[in-house]
Scaffold this motif. Structure first.
Motif, PDB file in Angstrom:
ATOM      1  N   MET A   1      -9.089  -0.850  -2.201  1.00 52.24           N
ATOM      2  CA  MET A   1      -8.429   0.448  -2.199  1.00 52.24           C
ATOM      3  C   MET A   1      -7.013   0.289  -1.645  1.00 52.24           C
ATOM      4  O   MET A   1      -6.793  -0.403  -0.666  1.00 52.24           O
ATOM      5  N   LYS A   2      -6.062   0.955  -2.276  1.00 53.61           N
ATOM      6  CA  LYS A   2      -4.675   0.891  -1.833  1.00 53.61           C
ATOM      7  C   LYS A   2      -4.500   1.664  -0.537  1.00 53.61           C
ATOM      8  O   LYS A   2      -5.183   2.628  -0.272  1.00 53.61           O
ATOM      9  N   GLN A   3      -3.537   1.233   0.238  1.00 58.89           N
ATOM     10  CA  GLN A   3      -3.192   1.900   1.481  1.00 58.89           C
ATOM     11  C   GLN A   3      -2.214   3.045   1.194  1.00 58.89           C
ATOM     12  O   GLN A   3      -1.524   3.053   0.171  1.00 58.89           O
ATOM     13  N   PHE A   4      -2.132   4.004   2.124  1.00 61.85           N
ATOM     14  CA  PHE A   4      -1.286   5.175   1.934  1.00 61.85           C
ATOM     15  C   PHE A   4       0.169   4.820   1.611  1.00 61.85           C
ATOM     16  O   PHE A   4       0.737   5.402   0.665  1.00 61.85           O
ATOM     17  N   PRO A   5       0.818   3.905   2.338  1.00 57.64           N
ATOM     18  CA  PRO A   5       2.225   3.617   2.022  1.00 57.64           C
ATOM     19  C   PRO A   5       2.426   3.192   0.566  1.00 57.64           C
ATOM     20  O   PRO A   5       3.345   3.683  -0.104  1.00 57.64           O
ATOM     21  N   GLN A   6       1.577   2.323   0.080  1.00 56.12           N
ATOM     22  CA  GLN A   6       1.688   1.847  -1.302  1.00 56.12           C
ATOM     23  C   GLN A   6       1.437   2.984  -2.289  1.00 56.12           C
ATOM     24  O   GLN A   6       2.130   3.119  -3.292  1.00 56.12           O
ATOM     25  N   MET A   7       0.460   3.823  -2.009  1.00 56.43           N
ATOM     26  CA  MET A   7       0.150   4.930  -2.906  1.00 56.43           C
ATOM     27  C   MET A   7       1.265   5.973  -2.924  1.00 56.43           C
ATOM     28  O   MET A   7       1.595   6.501  -3.981  1.00 56.43           O
ATOM     29  N   LEU A   8       1.835   6.271  -1.756  1.00 57.32           N
ATOM     30  CA  LEU A   8       2.913   7.242  -1.703  1.00 57.32           C
ATOM     31  C   LEU A   8       4.123   6.743  -2.486  1.00 57.32           C
ATOM     32  O   LEU A   8       4.730   7.494  -3.262  1.00 57.32           O
ATOM     33  N   TYR A   9       4.447   5.476  -2.319  1.00 55.29           N
ATOM     34  CA  TYR A   9       5.564   4.883  -3.060  1.00 55.29           C
ATOM     35  C   TYR A   9       5.301   4.962  -4.565  1.00 55.29           C
ATOM     36  O   TYR A   9       6.172   5.365  -5.343  1.00 55.29           O
ATOM     37  N   GLU A  10       4.103   4.586  -4.978  1.00 54.39           N
ATOM     38  CA  GLU A  10       3.743   4.623  -6.396  1.00 54.39           C
ATOM     39  C   GLU A  10       3.815   6.053  -6.938  1.00 54.39           C
ATOM     40  O   GLU A  10       4.325   6.294  -8.031  1.00 54.39           O
ATOM     41  N   LEU A  11       3.325   6.992  -6.172  1.00 51.20           N
ATOM     42  CA  LEU A  11       3.381   8.397  -6.564  1.00 51.20           C
ATOM     43  C   LEU A  11       4.831   8.835  -6.761  1.00 51.20           C
ATOM     44  O   LEU A  11       5.188   9.405  -7.792  1.00 51.20           O
ATOM     45  N   ARG A  12       5.672   8.547  -5.783  1.00 55.54           N
ATOM     46  CA  ARG A  12       7.066   8.984  -5.826  1.00 55.54           C
ATOM     47  C   ARG A  12       7.857   8.313  -6.942  1.00 55.54           C
ATOM     48  O   ARG A  12       8.547   8.988  -7.718  1.00 55.54           O
ATOM     49  N   VAL A  13       7.714   6.999  -7.078  1.00 53.33           N
ATOM     50  CA  VAL A  13       8.548   6.243  -8.005  1.00 53.33           C
ATOM     51  C   VAL A  13       7.991   6.232  -9.429  1.00 53.33           C
ATOM     52  O   VAL A  13       8.691   6.568 -10.378  1.00 53.33           O
ATOM     53  N   SER A  14       6.740   5.865  -9.582  1.00 50.08           N
ATOM     54  CA  SER A  14       6.174   5.656 -10.915  1.00 50.08           C
ATOM     55  C   SER A  14       5.694   6.936 -11.591  1.00 50.08           C
ATOM     56  O   SER A  14       5.730   7.044 -12.806  1.00 50.08           O
ATOM     57  N   ILE A  15       5.222   7.891 -10.797  1.00 44.83           N
ATOM     58  CA  ILE A  15       4.639   9.090 -11.392  1.00 44.83           C
ATOM     59  C   ILE A  15       5.623  10.255 -11.374  1.00 44.83           C
ATOM     60  O   ILE A  15       5.898  10.869 -12.395  1.00 44.83           O
ATOM     61  N   LEU A  16       6.167  10.566 -10.214  1.00 44.76           N
ATOM     62  CA  LEU A  16       7.091  11.692 -10.101  1.00 44.76           C
ATOM     63  C   LEU A  16       8.517  11.319 -10.478  1.00 44.76           C
ATOM     64  O   LEU A  16       9.330  12.192 -10.771  1.00 44.76           O
ATOM     65  N   GLU A  17       8.831  10.020 -10.414  1.00 39.45           N
ATOM     66  CA  GLU A  17      10.157   9.504 -10.759  1.00 39.45           C
ATOM     67  C   GLU A  17      11.254  10.186  -9.937  1.00 39.45           C
ATOM     68  O   GLU A  17      12.242  10.681 -10.458  1.00 39.45           O
ATOM     69  N   LEU A  18      11.047  10.206  -8.608  1.00 41.12           N
ATOM     70  CA  LEU A  18      11.997  10.828  -7.696  1.00 41.12           C
ATOM     71  C   LEU A  18      12.544   9.815  -6.696  1.00 41.12           C
ATOM     72  O   LEU A  18      11.841   8.883  -6.314  1.00 41.12           O
ATOM     73  N   THR A  19      13.770  10.046  -6.257  1.00 41.95           N
ATOM     74  CA  THR A  19      14.326   9.247  -5.172  1.00 41.95           C
ATOM     75  C   THR A  19      13.723   9.755  -3.859  1.00 41.95           C
ATOM     76  O   THR A  19      13.152  10.859  -3.809  1.00 41.95           O
ATOM     77  N   GLN A  32      14.234   9.833   5.868  1.00 40.26           N
ATOM     78  CA  GLN A  32      13.780   8.792   6.794  1.00 40.26           C
ATOM     79  C   GLN A  32      12.276   8.872   7.001  1.00 40.26           C
ATOM     80  O   GLN A  32      11.599   7.838   7.114  1.00 40.26           O
ATOM     81  N   TYR A  33      11.723  10.079   7.053  1.00 42.74           N
ATOM     82  CA  TYR A  33      10.270  10.247   7.209  1.00 42.74           C
ATOM     83  C   TYR A  33       9.537   9.641   6.006  1.00 42.74           C
ATOM     84  O   TYR A  33       8.558   8.916   6.173  1.00 42.74           O
ATOM     85  N   ILE A  34      10.036   9.900   4.791  1.00 42.24           N
ATOM     86  CA  ILE A  34       9.436   9.325   3.590  1.00 42.24           C
ATOM     87  C   ILE A  34       9.536   7.804   3.650  1.00 42.24           C
ATOM     88  O   ILE A  34       8.563   7.091   3.370  1.00 42.24           O
ATOM     89  N   CYS A  35      10.683   7.295   4.030  1.00 45.94           N
ATOM     90  CA  CYS A  35      10.881   5.848   4.155  1.00 45.94           C
ATOM     91  C   CYS A  35       9.896   5.247   5.155  1.00 45.94           C
ATOM     92  O   CYS A  35       9.264   4.223   4.885  1.00 45.94           O
ATOM     93  N   ASP A  36       9.764   5.894   6.310  1.00 42.13           N
ATOM     94  CA  ASP A  36       8.834   5.405   7.338  1.00 42.13           C
ATOM     95  C   ASP A  36       7.391   5.410   6.838  1.00 42.13           C
ATOM     96  O   ASP A  36       6.631   4.477   7.113  1.00 42.13           O
ATOM     97  N   LEU A  37       7.008   6.449   6.101  1.00 42.20           N
ATOM     98  CA  LEU A  37       5.648   6.505   5.546  1.00 42.20           C
ATOM     99  C   LEU A  37       5.430   5.380   4.540  1.00 42.20           C
ATOM    100  O   LEU A  37       4.406   4.694   4.562  1.00 42.20           O
ATOM    101  N   GLU A  38       6.386   5.191   3.647  1.00 41.93           N
ATOM    102  CA  GLU A  38       6.250   4.176   2.598  1.00 41.93           C
ATOM    103  C   GLU A  38       6.243   2.753   3.147  1.00 41.93           C
ATOM    104  O   GLU A  38       5.690   1.854   2.517  1.00 41.93           O
TER     105      GLU A  38
END
Length: 87
Positions: A1-19, A32-38
């Motif tokens: 199972m993927k960890q939260f940081p990897q999943m959040l990054y994948e969600l933001r970049v690959s699915i939502l296509e957002l900076t 910065q909060y998003i960066c810290d989470l990822e």
């Protein structure tokens, strides 16, 4: 199972296509909060997870939301260990 940081990054970049800037603005947190989470430097707060789930739910009616990827994105937002209540 993927960890939260990897999943959040994948969600933001690959699915939502957002900076990080656009994603953070939509969720009401700092880039910065998003960066810290990822990067795994912070755990998501309860408030952040609720906000993320609400954002995904509110956007589920859009054309992009009908894709298999979007439904996967909604699944990503469930079942994480969270701590605290402020991002």
């Amino acid at each position: 199972m993927k960890q939260f940081p990897q999943m959040l990054y994948e969600l933001r970049v690959s699915i939502l296509e957002l900076t990080q800037q656009h994603f953070s603005r939509r969720l009401g947190v700092s880039p910065q909060y998003i960066c810290d989470l990822e990067h795994g430097r912070r755990m998501p707060s309860v408030k952040f997870v609720k906000t993320l789930c609400t954002y995904l739910h509110q956007n589920s009616g859009t054309q992009r939301a009908r894709s298999v990827k979007w439904h996967r994105a909604a699944a990503i937002a469930h079942g994480f260990d969270i701590e605290g209540d402020n991002p």
